[in-house]
Design an enzyme around this catalytic site. Structure first.
Site, short mmCIF file in Angstrom:
data_model
loop_
_atom_site.label_atom_id
_atom_site.label_comp_id
_atom_site.label_asym_id
_atom_site.label_seq_id
_atom_site.Cartn_x
_atom_site.Cartn_y
_atom_site.Cartn_z
N HIS A 135 -0.85 1.88 3.66
CA HIS A 135 -0.07 0.97 2.81
C HIS A 135 1.39 1.10 3.21
O HIS A 135 1.99 2.16 3.05
CB HIS A 135 -0.26 1.32 1.34
N ASP A 171 -2.67 -2.72 3.80
CA ASP A 171 -1.64 -3.65 3.34
C ASP A 171 -0.37 -3.32 4.11
O ASP A 171 0.29 -2.31 3.86
CB ASP A 171 -1.43 -3.50 1.84
#
Length: 695
Positions: free
Chosen positions: A479, A560
């Site tokens: 992330h 992400d």
């Protein structure tokens, strides 16, 4: 139209009729812009008066003159007088008036009276503004749409879709023209509009394409003959003022509940349902909007996302991976997602939808982002064990400095795997900030301490072996920092990640083979599940495969990345290198990265080949920022999970909602492991006719 800075009298409003001559006499002709000819990135093109006369309503020919083309407006009639008003009520006598009347309702009555009194005045808003000159530059994004730096907990994105073009005007006044219809092109060609005045006409309906005006803040449709408001009104989540005075509206669509920024919902003069009228009289517009939102039904679920088959060739060794930012509970707040009903935003509601989605997709490897330690231990770990998943989790680096009570709410990355298929050989956590400050080449760099170190994001790297085939696999679950003002930090984080993965891959290429995978299998089950008779009698597992170098081990990089396809992050991963002077680095200094550039040795491609419309969907941002990358020399993509039903999205301003528990989509891809003896031609994701629907 007028700019955001109209309080400084630097604005212009576009009207549709005789007042245009007045502006021409003031020397304003060369200042008006033709919206249909605007280009992104703030480019401005000035046009003559003759061009403006033909293109106020888009390609259908809505103009400034009283003579309109039939394709856009028809049956232009004289302006209204007070006696011509078509409202549901003619006075201000309402049930419940008295002590229960709010100050808000008194203000609404005043606005309704002003609207009635001005019904015979064309372009009254343009006149009222007293426009004298065009604003000097393009309209800037308002503060609520601007990226905010410094708040690391906020889940903000690059805001306002790139298709919203910047203008030096942002309002249109078509009031008092006796219009019976508006061309849909008004809504499709003028998406940049912040204010639209269509009051004092004879409109009987508003087209559903109204929902395309995503940055609209003020809409006045008073003194018309409207009987209903389209459900697509809910797409206009930036609306602050929606005036519908003196129409024939009896009910309001529940989608108005999405309009969490709405301050004034003008309904006086309509035969509105009694309970709706009483709510707004006593408690105001915000209370009514909240009531509609909190009582909103789930509605019809979208069609299942299609499964796109890219390669049907049989393969002896296949694997599937799921990547999903599930939206951490502490980030799921009303301030961030005001358009979502509070019950739908709650973890108790969302968790079961997330779990069902993971179960239904049934991937071999599951990479989750924004999982906190409490949810990992008390929910995901326990529930997914019933589906044969075992997992490894690491919170972000800040958890190390916290007491256990606070640390359990720190989010991080969790990687799950099917324990009957894979053996977890090794694992590693990459702490970007700690790695950066301990690199010899970055010591003493102020940008490292001021920009990289405060961001405590991590990547989880796991190393697996397939029990049956002996093939090995590296999976990265990451992330990356969100803020678009820190593109340099994102690039440095990914560069550190790829550098560390390269080192790990070289080390794992020398990893000893598993001597007894059958015994390993029994031991790893750890009493949580038992082997089926078929598994007990299956053939002896194949020996562990050997790899001459780290780049030969199949590699998946999931997560992400908070980065689009025109960023340094994307360039580094797909091209394998970026120069030391890449634009995203600006003038910052990061040791060897800004002296020699950044690179990695892997041949990585996106499983989706940029085919998805979005992976993150909110009212202020829609785009692809989540990815599944794979090493194309060792893996071949066989299929991917496709887009969300586009028809469903026409009435949904953003996620999460009843059907989608996160603002991110789950991504899934299936791969074939290439044989070392036979190269398989790579297939890129081009969504064709072969597909299966997942219902």
């Amino acid at each position: 139209m007028f700019g955001q800075n109209h309080q400084q009298n630097q604005h212009v409003m576009m009207n549709g009729a005789q007042n245009h001559q007045r502006y021409m006499q003031m020397g304003m002709a060369n200042k008006f812009q033709q919206p249909a000819s605007q280009h992104p990135h703030g480019q401005q093109q000035h046009h003559s008066h003759s061009q403006q006369n033909n293109h106020v309503g888009g390609h259908s020919g809505m103009g400034h003159q009283h003579t309109f083309s039939s394709g856009t407006m028809s049956n232009v009639t004289p302006n209204f007088t007070p006696n011509n008003l078509h409202s549901g009520t003619t006075n201000n006598n309402h049930i419940g008036l008295g002590e229960n009347v709010s100050e808000h309702w008194q203000q609404q009555l005043q606005l309704a009276a002003e609207a009635r009194a001005a019904s015979s005045t064309p372009h009254r808003h343009c006149r009222k503004e007293g426009v004298s000159r065009v604003s000097k530059g393009p309209v800037e994004a308002s503060p609520e749409h601007s990226p905010r730096a410094g708040n690391d907990e906020a889940r903000n994105r690059p805001t306002i879709s790139e298709e919203i073009r910047r203008q030096d005007w942002d309002a249109m006044d078509l009031s008092g023209q006796g219009l019976r219809a508006l061309s849909p092109s008004l809504f499709s060609d003028y998406k940049f509009l912040g204010k639209l005045y269509i009051d004092n006409n004879r409109l009987t309906r508003l087209d559903s394409s109204l929902g395309r005006l995503r940055v609209l803040t003020h809409l006045d449709a008073s003194n018309n003959q409207l009987r209903e408001i389209p459900e697509e009104i809910g797409m206009l989540v930036n609306l602050k003022s929606l005036l519908l005075f003196h129409n024939r509206i009896q009910s309001l669509p529940s989608e108005i509940g999405y309009l969490h920024k709405l301050e004034m919902l003008g309904v006086e003069g309509n035969p509105l349902e009694e309970y709706l009228k009483e709510e707004i009289i006593r408690s105001g517009s915000k209370a009514l909007v909240t009531h509609l939102r909190e009582n909103m039904e789930a509605g019809t679920a979208p069609n299942g996302r299609d499964w796109h088959i890219l390669d049907e060739t049989s393969a002896p060794d296949t694997l599937s991976v799921l990547s999903y930012n599930i939206l951490c509970d502490k980030y799921a707040t009303a301030s961030q997602y005001g358009y979502t009903p509070s019950e739908v935003l709650s973890w108790n509601y969302r968790r079961n939808i997330i779990l069902d989605e993971i179960k239904d997709l049934d991937a071999d490897i599951v990479c989750l982002q924004e999982v906190d330690q409490e949810r990992y231990n008390e929910f995901f770990r326990r529930e997914l064990a019933h589906q044969d998943y075992r997992g490894f989790f690491s919170p972000r680096a800040r958890a190390k400095t916290m007491a256990d009570k606070e640390a359990r709410f720190v989010d991080g990355c969790a990687t799950f795997y099917k324990s009957r298929k894979y053996i977890l050989l090794d694992k590693h956590v990459i702490d970007f900030a700690n790695t950066a400050i301990n690199r010899p080449d970055m010591k003493g760099e102020h940008d490292v301490f001021n920009r990289v170190m405060p961001r405590d994001h991590i990547a989880v790297v796991t190393f697996f072996e397939n029990r049956a085939t002996g093939s090995r696999l590296i999976v990265v679950n990451v992330h990356i920092y969100w803020d678009p003002a820190y593109e340099d930090v994102k690039l440095v984080q990914v560069a550190i990640m790829m550098d560390q993965v390269s080192r790990l891959a070289d080390r794992w290429a020398k990893h000893a083979p598993c001597a007894d995978k059958t015994a390993f299998r029994h031991a790893e089950l750890d009493g949580e599940a038992s082997l089926t008779p078929a598994e007990e009698s299956q053939d002896e597992p194949a020996p562990s495969q050997e790899y001459s170098s780290g780049t030969h081990i199949p590699l998946l990089v999931c997560g992400d990345f908070n980065s689009g396809d025109k960023t340094g992050v994307h360039d580094l991963i797909t091209q394998g290198h970026v120069s030391h002077d890449h634009a995203d680095l600006a003038n910052h200094s990061y040791g060897n990265f800004t002296r020699d550039g950044m690179s990695h040795p892997f041949n990585l491609k996106s499983a989706y080949n940029d085919e998805l419309i979005f992976t993150n969907y909110t009212p202020t941002f829609s785009g692809v920022i989540d990815y599944i990358w794979y090493s194309s020399n060792a893996l071949q993509v066989r299929g991917v999970l496709g887009n969300v039903d586009l028809a469903y999205l026409r009435k949904v301003p953003g996620f999460p909602n009843h059907h989608f528990p996160s603002d991110h989509l789950a991504l899934k891809a299936e791969f074939a492991v290439k044989s070392a003896r036979k190269e398989i031609k790579a297939v890129e994701a081009k969504f064709g006719p072969q597909k299966e629907r997942r219902d």
